[in-house]
Design a protein around this motif. Structure first.
Motif, PDB file in Angstrom:
ATOM      1  N   THR A 175       0.815  -1.217   0.000  1.00 55.35           N
ATOM      2  CA  THR A 175       0.000   0.000   0.000  1.00 55.35           C
ATOM      3  C   THR A 175       0.849   1.267   0.000  1.00 55.35           C
ATOM      4  OG1 THR A 175      -0.123  -0.147   2.419  1.00 55.35           O
ATOM      5  CG2 THR A 175      -1.928  -1.127   1.151  1.00 55.35           C
ATOM      6  N   VAL A 176       2.139   1.143  -0.260  1.00 52.76           N
ATOM      7  CA  VAL A 176       3.038   2.302  -0.293  1.00 52.76           C
ATOM      8  C   VAL A 176       3.009   2.925  -1.693  1.00 52.76           C
ATOM      9  CG1 VAL A 176       5.439   3.037  -0.097  1.00 52.76           C
ATOM     10  CG2 VAL A 176       4.514   1.385   1.531  1.00 52.76           C
ATOM     11  N   THR A 177       2.882   4.245  -1.742  1.00 51.84           N
ATOM     12  CA  THR A 177       2.825   4.951  -3.029  1.00 51.84           C
ATOM     13  C   THR A 177       4.052   5.822  -3.284  1.00 51.84           C
ATOM     14  OG1 THR A 177       1.591   6.759  -2.000  1.00 51.84           O
ATOM     15  CG2 THR A 177       0.315   4.966  -3.008  1.00 51.84           C
ATOM     16  N   ALA A 178       4.822   6.107  -2.264  1.00 54.52           N
ATOM     17  CA  ALA A 178       6.005   6.954  -2.431  1.00 54.52           C
ATOM     18  C   ALA A 178       7.210   6.253  -1.814  1.00 54.52           C
ATOM     19  CB  ALA A 178       5.788   8.315  -1.763  1.00 54.52           C
ATOM     20  N   PRO A 179       8.275   6.149  -2.568  1.00 60.07           N
ATOM     21  CA  PRO A 179       8.413   6.554  -3.978  1.00 60.07           C
ATOM     22  C   PRO A 179       7.686   5.580  -4.907  1.00 60.07           C
ATOM     23  CG  PRO A 179      10.412   5.481  -3.233  1.00 60.07           C
ATOM     24  CD  PRO A 179       9.537   5.592  -2.034  1.00 60.07           C
ATOM     25  N   PRO A 180       7.304   6.041  -6.092  1.00 58.86           N
ATOM     26  CA  PRO A 180       6.560   5.166  -7.014  1.00 58.86           C
ATOM     27  C   PRO A 180       7.361   3.969  -7.497  1.00 58.86           C
ATOM     28  CG  PRO A 180       7.167   7.226  -8.089  1.00 58.86           C
ATOM     29  CD  PRO A 180       7.487   7.405  -6.641  1.00 58.86           C
ATOM     30  N   LEU A 181       8.658   3.995  -7.297  1.00 58.18           N
ATOM     31  CA  LEU A 181       9.460   2.842  -7.703  1.00 58.18           C
ATOM     32  C   LEU A 181       9.124   1.598  -6.880  1.00 58.18           C
ATOM     33  CD1 LEU A 181      12.999   4.449  -8.250  1.00 58.18           C
ATOM     34  CD2 LEU A 181      11.408   3.604  -9.991  1.00 58.18           C
ATOM     35  N   ILE A 182       8.559   1.785  -5.680  1.00 56.84           N
ATOM     36  CA  ILE A 182       8.237   0.622  -4.838  1.00 56.84           C
ATOM     37  C   ILE A 182       7.102  -0.196  -5.457  1.00 56.84           C
ATOM     38  CG2 ILE A 182       7.350  -0.070  -2.588  1.00 56.84           C
ATOM     39  CD1 ILE A 182       8.944   2.162  -1.333  1.00 56.84           C
ATOM     40  N   PRO A 183       5.913   0.409  -5.733  1.00 59.15           N
ATOM     41  CA  PRO A 183       4.875  -0.422  -6.387  1.00 59.15           C
ATOM     42  C   PRO A 183       5.295  -0.911  -7.759  1.00 59.15           C
ATOM     43  CG  PRO A 183       4.213   1.891  -6.338  1.00 59.15           C
ATOM     44  CD  PRO A 183       5.420   1.768  -5.461  1.00 59.15           C
ATOM     45  N   LEU A 184       6.089  -0.110  -8.465  1.00 58.52           N
ATOM     46  CA  LEU A 184       6.541  -0.550  -9.784  1.00 58.52           C
ATOM     47  C   LEU A 184       7.439  -1.785  -9.662  1.00 58.52           C
ATOM     48  CD1 LEU A 184       6.181   0.378 -12.711  1.00 58.52           C
ATOM     49  CD2 LEU A 184       8.327   1.635 -12.501  1.00 58.52           C
ATOM     50  N   ALA A 185       8.315  -1.795  -8.666  1.00 61.24           N
ATOM     51  CA  ALA A 185       9.186  -2.959  -8.466  1.00 61.24           C
ATOM     52  C   ALA A 185       8.382  -4.179  -8.031  1.00 61.24           C
ATOM     53  CB  ALA A 185      10.256  -2.626  -7.428  1.00 61.24           C
ATOM     54  N   LEU A 186       7.372  -3.976  -7.203  1.00 54.36           N
ATOM     55  CA  LEU A 186       6.543  -5.107  -6.775  1.00 54.36           C
ATOM     56  C   LEU A 186       5.754  -5.685  -7.945  1.00 54.36           C
ATOM     57  CD1 LEU A 186       5.216  -3.717  -3.372  1.00 54.36           C
ATOM     58  CD2 LEU A 186       6.700  -5.694  -3.666  1.00 54.36           C
ATOM     59  N   LEU A 187       5.221  -4.807  -8.804  1.00 54.90           N
ATOM     60  CA  LEU A 187       4.432  -5.286  -9.943  1.00 54.90           C
ATOM     61  C   LEU A 187       5.288  -6.075 -10.926  1.00 54.90           C
ATOM     62  CD1 LEU A 187       2.251  -2.112 -10.561  1.00 54.90           C
ATOM     63  CD2 LEU A 187       1.444  -4.333  -9.763  1.00 54.90           C
ATOM     64  N   GLN A 188       6.550  -5.755 -10.991  1.00 49.42           N
ATOM     65  CA  GLN A 188       7.428  -6.492 -11.899  1.00 49.42           C
ATOM     66  C   GLN A 188       7.687  -7.916 -11.437  1.00 49.42           C
ATOM     67  OE1 GLN A 188      10.864  -3.979 -12.091  1.00 49.42           O
ATOM     68  NE2 GLN A 188       9.952  -2.550 -13.559  1.00 49.42           N
ATOM     69  N   HIS A 189       7.330  -8.236 -10.206  1.00 52.59           N
ATOM     70  CA  HIS A 189       7.584  -9.571  -9.654  1.00 52.59           C
ATOM     71  C   HIS A 189       6.294 -10.240  -9.201  1.00 52.59           C
ATOM     72  CE1 HIS A 189      11.447  -7.381  -9.224  1.00 52.59           C
ATOM     73  NE2 HIS A 189      11.979  -8.554  -9.523  1.00 52.59           N
ATOM     74  N   VAL A 190       5.190  -9.921  -9.878  1.00 48.19           N
ATOM     75  CA  VAL A 190       3.910 -10.547  -9.542  1.00 48.19           C
ATOM     76  C   VAL A 190       3.948 -12.051  -9.793  1.00 48.19           C
ATOM     77  CG1 VAL A 190       1.492 -10.700 -10.275  1.00 48.19           C
ATOM     78  CG2 VAL A 190       2.519  -8.476  -9.804  1.00 48.19           C
ATOM     79  N   ALA A 191       4.637 -12.468 -10.842  1.00 47.17           N
ATOM     80  CA  ALA A 191       4.706 -13.905 -11.138  1.00 47.17           C
ATOM     81  C   ALA A 191       5.370 -14.672  -9.996  1.00 47.17           C
ATOM     82  CB  ALA A 191       5.460 -14.137 -12.446  1.00 47.17           C
ATOM     83  N   THR A 192       6.417 -14.100  -9.407  1.00 44.22           N
ATOM     84  CA  THR A 192       7.067 -14.754  -8.267  1.00 44.22           C
ATOM     85  C   THR A 192       6.138 -14.811  -7.072  1.00 44.22           C
ATOM     86  OG1 THR A 192       9.231 -13.979  -9.032  1.00 44.22           O
ATOM     87  CG2 THR A 192       9.064 -14.666  -6.739  1.00 44.22           C
ATOM     88  N   LEU A 193       5.412 -13.724  -6.826  1.00 47.50           N
ATOM     89  CA  LEU A 193       4.447 -13.727  -5.727  1.00 47.50           C
ATOM     90  C   LEU A 193       3.367 -14.771  -5.955  1.00 47.50           C
ATOM     91  CD1 LEU A 193       4.031  -9.867  -5.212  1.00 47.50           C
ATOM     92  CD2 LEU A 193       5.364 -11.441  -3.820  1.00 47.50           C
ATOM     93  N   PHE A 194       2.934 -14.906  -7.193  1.00 49.07           N
ATOM     94  CA  PHE A 194       1.896 -15.896  -7.492  1.00 49.07           C
ATOM     95  C   PHE A 194       2.396 -17.315  -7.245  1.00 49.07           C
ATOM     96  CE2 PHE A 194       0.011 -18.868 -10.493  1.00 49.07           C
ATOM     97  CZ  PHE A 194      -1.330 -18.752 -10.167  1.00 49.07           C
ATOM     98  N   ASP A 195       3.612 -17.612  -7.657  1.00 50.07           N
ATOM     99  CA  ASP A 195       4.143 -18.965  -7.488  1.00 50.07           C
ATOM    100  C   ASP A 195       4.175 -19.393  -6.031  1.00 50.07           C
ATOM    101  OD1 ASP A 195       4.489 -19.163 -10.201  1.00 50.07           O
ATOM    102  OD2 ASP A 195       6.595 -18.558 -10.169  1.00 50.07           O
ATOM    103  N   HIS A 196       4.382 -18.451  -5.118  1.00 53.12           N
ATOM    104  CA  HIS A 196       4.526 -18.800  -3.712  1.00 53.12           C
ATOM    105  C   HIS A 196       3.236 -18.650  -2.916  1.00 53.12           C
ATOM    106  CE1 HIS A 196       8.738 -18.174  -4.902  1.00 53.12           C
ATOM    107  NE2 HIS A 196       9.042 -18.984  -3.911  1.00 53.12           N
TER     108      HIS A 196
END
Length: 879
Positions: free
Chosen positions: A394-415
């Motif tokens: 739920t963190v919006t600042a800096p925007p690089l945090i949600p962007l970095a998390l979204l780039q690893h959704v597949a890893t989150l899904f696998d686990h």
């Protein structure tokens, strides 16, 4: 066990974690403190094993008291020293009459056990210890940690260890090597002339209370001089043993002569690794002054590897600046796959998770964390990694945090998918990212990840309808969210990208046209998760708005194709659970929408226009086929009705009426005798309840009589007219059969005929008619009898525009009547009539006997009642 340690800690005595110390006499168990729940390891010795167990044979002529004294000295020194590379003592030595015990940090094993020595395990050898194999990086890291520990002892504690052997080194839960075994250590101020007595080693069996000759330096054994360089020589023997299953280059068998002979062959050994042979040769030099300094050992080429440098950086992470950490994390993410899994899980990952608490470092540390998660089992991921990254969703600042998390959704899904927690845990991440209007790149990444197709892998995932999916077919990420999340948090935000901005007038283009394509793709992926209500009330209006907002650009053509595909999937039967719109909705909503889309400004090519019209033709063909099939079924049903009920009934079933029986909606047009208020058709086409006439003196057939008795109300049936007529006839015939059966049951005689109008009866297709003579011919031929009197009221005819009881019932059921014996109704609603039907009177009189009493029928008002009014009404009540 009779010890204070065992009383304060819950010890897992069934599982031996490690053995260590002189002759591996210590047994190490996992334990937790009862008051705090802290995880620890407990070292335990039962003294009886020293007196009569296997360890007794290794003591020789020495008594166990000498060994116990050495063990006390070891623990005492450990309690006085504090260093990251030394074994941490939590509780000092506790001794009872039967045991010795002390508590340390959690341990995973002993280096001697890892190298293959399983002494004192008995039958409780842990499989993880047996399968443990040292990796090259682990050896390099462990040697450097031992070097740091020895430097602390030499430079700060002014102590010579003098017992650097595999059984004195323990591996903790993080994979770090910890130095222990200080039973032979000496607190001295060093000088070149200082001497130390070294015990004789001429008895091979007497080894527990003596230093290990194979790991002792020549100056200590032969010259009785104990120097810091003596530990350097022992370190060289230990490094050699790491590559030779724990065996030292000196195999003396506890014999001095053999030891001296082995010293002359030290340069002749081989480890198979040139760099290791070089460093071992330097450490095992006979002259102490020529051996390398421990401070310079880290600069040796054998320790100059990128992986080891990364491990050393992680160990010293708190001493580095944020800029140095960010640069290090960038390089680490690319090389993390080269590390041994044990080092990643026990050494690197805990340090990386700690850095996620610094917002500026999250974009740099998070890729390393997700890369480390690739080798983490799902259960351990949920226990260790997820609690650290959950606050970042739920963190919006800096925007690089949600962007970095979204780039690893597949890893989150696998686990998270195997436990069904993916939608619940990751849903806030997408809801937050889709709301970041100031950062369209984050919104675009969220939309792209929602449409990302991930394989289910046969695992139980949280589907859009909260059901468990076991199919191995890949599905978009959006399909693994719960339906409530899709409805309330995901779809409304996706729809907002397709229409005008909030508060803008209709027709205003979307705030960011570049998000239309990803939004349509995400909507397309969500189709199987929608029910019909959501499609009809939300999706179709949203698609109409989107079609009107398409830009006249090359991107618009792609949007047209995506919209066309969505409409096609809505009209094509797909997988189980997906919505397929009925053909009437296709004809009235989908086809017009596609035709409008075909003439949208975004259609710039003939191929796009032809593709939309091809879909329209296909849909119209499907609608035509479905409607023709339905009408054919209606016609076939009408023909079947005609075969059963006749042509007139078939006409009624298809919208006509039966001769003599008007349709239900037109009953009001039938006049009724006595000024009855007709039935008025209700708003749904069913006949409404009768309304009493407001004219004074008019007949009210359903008004209560003087005794307050209310005849049963007419209940109109919601069937067609033909069904009402046939049901009335069937009920009339059933009533006659019930009367006849009651009379037969009462006196065994043939029942009297119940006279009714044959013209008002129709054959009952649902009740079998008696095959004997007509019911009227079964009555007697005697004189006329008076009808049955119920409380002064004649029951031979009920005034409702119908004939006898059967005809009256038929009249009620059909909404009207009019048999040949209909009579006007009096004010009370019941009209006495003359005894014109002897057989009917006799039949009704017999009902009294069938009810258990001797009924007397009279033509007056004072006859006795054998059958109650309620009995008769229940018999003839059609409901």
């Amino acid at each position: 066990m009779g010890n204070n340690i065992t009383r304060e800690y819950d010890v897992d005595s069934k599982r031996i974690v490690a053995t260590g110390g002189p002759g591996y006499c210590w047994r190490v168990y996992n334990a937790t403190k009862k008051t705090t729940g802290r995880a620890v390891s407990v070292f335990l010795i039962e003294k009886r094993h020293l007196w009569d167990g296997n360890l007794r044979s290794k003591l020789g002529s020495e008594k166990p008291d000498a060994l116990i004294a050495l063990l006390r000295h070891d623990v005492t020194v450990l309690c006085r020293l504090r260093h990251p590379c030394l074994l941490e003592v939590v509780e000092p030595l506790s001794e009872s009459a039967t045991t010795l015990a002390f508590v340390t940090e959690p341990l995973m094993g002993n280096l001697g056990n890892v190298l293959g020595n399983y002494t004192n395990f008995d039958n409780a050898l842990d499989k993880s210890v047996e399968r443990y194999e040292l990796d090259e990086l682990e050896i390099q890291k462990g040697v450097l940690q031992l070097t740091k520990g020895l430097r602390f002892c030499h430079d700060d504690a002014k102590l010579v260890h003098a017992n650097l052997v595999p059984e004195s080194i323990y591996v903790n839960a993080k994979g770090d090597w910890k130095l222990a075994g200080f039973q032979y250590s000496l607190w001295k101020q060093y000088s070149s002339t200082h001497t130390a007595e070294f015990p004789e080693h001429n008895m091979p069996s007497n080894v527990l209370s003596l230093p290990n000759l194979d790991f002792s330096s020549p100056e200590y054994v032969l010259m009785h001089s104990l120097l810091p360089e003596s530990d350097v020589f022992a370190l060289g023997c230990l490094i050699y043993a790491l590559y030779h299953q724990g065996k030292s280059p000196i195999a003396s068998n506890s014999n001095l002569l053999t030891y001296k002979a082995a010293l002359n062959h030290l340069p002749s050994f081989s480890t198979g690794r040139a760099s290791v042979e070089c460093i071992v040769g330097d450490l095992l030099r006979r002259d102490p002054s020529t051996r390398p300094k421990l401070a310079d050992l880290a600069q040796h080429p054998v320790f100059q590897t990128p992986l080891l440098a990364a491990v050393r950086f992680i160990e010293d992470l708190p001493t580095h600046s944020d800029i140095e950490k960010a640069q290090f994390f960038k390089k680490l993410a690319a090389t993390l796959a080269q590390f041994p899994p044990r080092i990643v899980q026990r050494k690197l990952l805990p340090a990386l998770l700690g850095e996620l608490k610094t917002p500026s470092l999250v974009p740099f540390a998070l890729p390393c964390v997700t890369a480390a998660a690739a080798t983490t089992p799902p259960r351990e991921f949920v226990q260790t990694i997820l609690p650290a990254i959950r606050p970042l969703f739920t963190v919006t600042a800096p925007p690089l945090i949600p962007l970095a998390l979204l780039q690893h959704v597949a890893t989150l899904f696998d686990h998270l998918a195997p436990s069904g927690a993916f939608g619940r845990e990751v849903g806030p991440l997408f809801a937050t990212a889709l709301q970041m209007a100031d950062h369209p790149n984050v919104q675009a990444a969220a939309l792209a990840q929602l449409a990302l197709v991930v394989p289910t892998g046969g695992t139980a995932a949280s589907g859009a309808n909260t059901s468990t999916r076991s199919s191995a077919a890949p599905m978009p990420v959006l399909r693994h969210f719960e339906s409530g999340q899709i409805r309330s948090a995901i779809l409304p935000r996706i729809a907002s990208f397709l229409g005008p901005p909030a508060g803008a007038a209709p027709g205003v283009p979307p705030a960011n046209p570049h998000l239309i394509g990803p939004a349509l793709k995400a909507l397309h992926a969500a189709l199987p998760a929608m029910d019909r209500d959501l499609v009809m009330n939300s999706l179709l209006p949203t698609l109409r708005v989107a079609a009107a907002q398409l830009p006249s650009t090359p991107e618009g053509s792609e949007h047209v194709r995506r919209l066309t595909a969505i409409y096609r999937d809505l009209t094509t039967p797909g997988e189980a659970g997906s919505v397929t719109l009925p053909h009437d909705v296709v004809a009235t909503a989908i086809v017009p929408a596609l035709l409008r889309l075909a003439f949208a400004p975004s259609i710039c090519r003939v191929a796009d226009f032809a593709g939309v019209l091809a879909e329209v033709r296909g849909m119209l063909a499907a609608v035509e086929a479905a409607q023709v099939g339905r009408l054919k079924q209606v016609e076939a049903m009408a023909r079947s009705t005609s075969d059963v009920l006749g042509p007139s009934a078939a006409g009624a079933a298809s919208g006509g009426s039966i001769a003599g029986v008007p349709p239900l909606g037109s009953v009001a047009s039938r006049p009724s005798t006595g000024g009855d208020q007709p039935f008025a058709p209700g708003p749904n086409g069913f006949a409404a309840a009768p309304r009493p006439s407001s004219t004074p003196g008019s007949s009210q057939p359903f008004a209560p009589g003087p005794n307050g008795f209310m005849p049963p109300p007419i209940r109109p049936t919601p069937l067609a007219g033909v069904a009402s007529a046939t049901t009335a006839a069937a009920a009339s015939n059933l009533a006659e059969q019930n009367l006849a059966q009651l009379q037969l049951n009462s006196n065994g005689a043939a029942p009297a005929a119940v006279v009714s109008s044959p013209a008002a009866r129709a054959p009952n297709p649902f009740v079998a008619r008696p095959t004997g003579p007509p019911l009227a011919s079964l009555g007697g031929t005697g004189p006329a009898a008076a009808p049955l009197s119920l409380g002064g009221r004649d029951t031979s005819n009920r005034s409702s525009g119908a004939g006898g009881w059967g005809d009256a019932f038929a009249g009620f059921a059909t909404g009207g009547g009019g048999g040949p014996r209909a009579a006007s109704t009096g004010a009370s609603g019941w009209q006495p009539i003359a005894a014109s039907s002897p057989s009917s009177a006799a039949s009704l009189a017999s009902l009294g006997r069938s009810s258990g009493g001797a009924a007397t029928t009279t033509a007056g008002n004072g006859g006795s009642r054998g059958v109650s009014q309620a009995d008769l009404l229940r018999m003839f009540d059609p409901m």
